[in-house]
Write an enzyme that holds these catalytic residues in place. Sequence first.
Site, PDB file in Angstrom:
ATOM      1  CB  VAL A 129      -0.935  -0.017   1.228  1.00 23.69           C
ATOM      2  CG1 VAL A 129      -1.788   1.252   1.273  1.00 23.69           C
ATOM      3  CG2 VAL A 129      -1.825  -1.256   1.197  1.00 23.69           C
ATOM      4  CD  GLU A 134       5.292  -7.862  16.354  1.00 20.39           C
ATOM      5  OE1 GLU A 134       5.667  -8.201  15.214  1.00 20.39           O
ATOM      6  OE2 GLU A 134       5.998  -7.194  17.142  1.00 20.39           O
TER       7      GLU A 134
END
Length: 309
Positions: A80, A259
Amino acid sequence: MKGQFFTAVSGLKERSAGTFCCLVLLVVSFTSLYLRARQGVDTRTSWKAPIIWEGMFDPNLYDQNHIQNQTSVALTVFAVGRYLDTYLKTFLTSAEQHFMLGLQVTYYVFTDQPEKVPNIKLGPQRSLKVIQVEKQSRWQDISMMRMKTISDAIESEIRHHCRYVFCFDVDQVFKGRFGSEALGDSVALLHAWFYKLPKHKFTYDRNPKSKAFMETGDYYYHAALFGGLSENVKNLADFCFLGIMEDKGNNVEALWHDESHLNKYFWLHKPSRLLSPEYCWDQIIGENSDIRVKRLIWAPKHYNRLRTG
């Protein structure tokens, strides 16, 4: 009659000996798919999941087994904004040289600029699909919202075509074999910077207000790579997305975004297979005798340029 009797007995012995030899060969072949011991590193978790290192497996036998079973693998990657121009071509061309060679592989590239995805020459049984995603204003949102995108893609597309899914960050380069030994029901990666550190130094989210909050854990896992059976990866992605959205509703953001939620998931739902830092190494760390093969390395980071504007 006596001669016929001895001939029959002799024939039975020969057939028994042949059957025994075949059984021995079958057992040898089967047990060769099991993992060997390796000195100096942890090779098994407390819940008996293997930690994969070079020297523990026979790559040819693993590959033959998966080729015979016609194993199919999806590789998802997000490219992106400026990450597409900077990293995607190198990522894909290196994957073609090293990732799951001999197996059926489909690349799923998620991008806000489909027209800029490079044309890569693909090998037999390998294909590439581009899926357009919305551009996010902050890189943190790109990182966190990928979990919903992965879940949606598995439900609508991937699960119908691929048994396994591996999800990668794009700012990485394949440098060595990344093969079928990495496949498992639920696969997590040991973070290169943390795998030797004591648990109290792991950077779990310590905010009790976050759904990613952890006081302790087993290992610190790196979200740059995770995988497993398609249904299991969807479960992980759904868990992380729901946690992220609940945090947003409470005006909370986990320390390391997706994460942090991934580490919480693997604490509650133990992975069946762990990949050693060979499978995602940061060369800034320098030489390390544990790392005999660098299969995937971190590409140079340019955060100031890539995450602004």
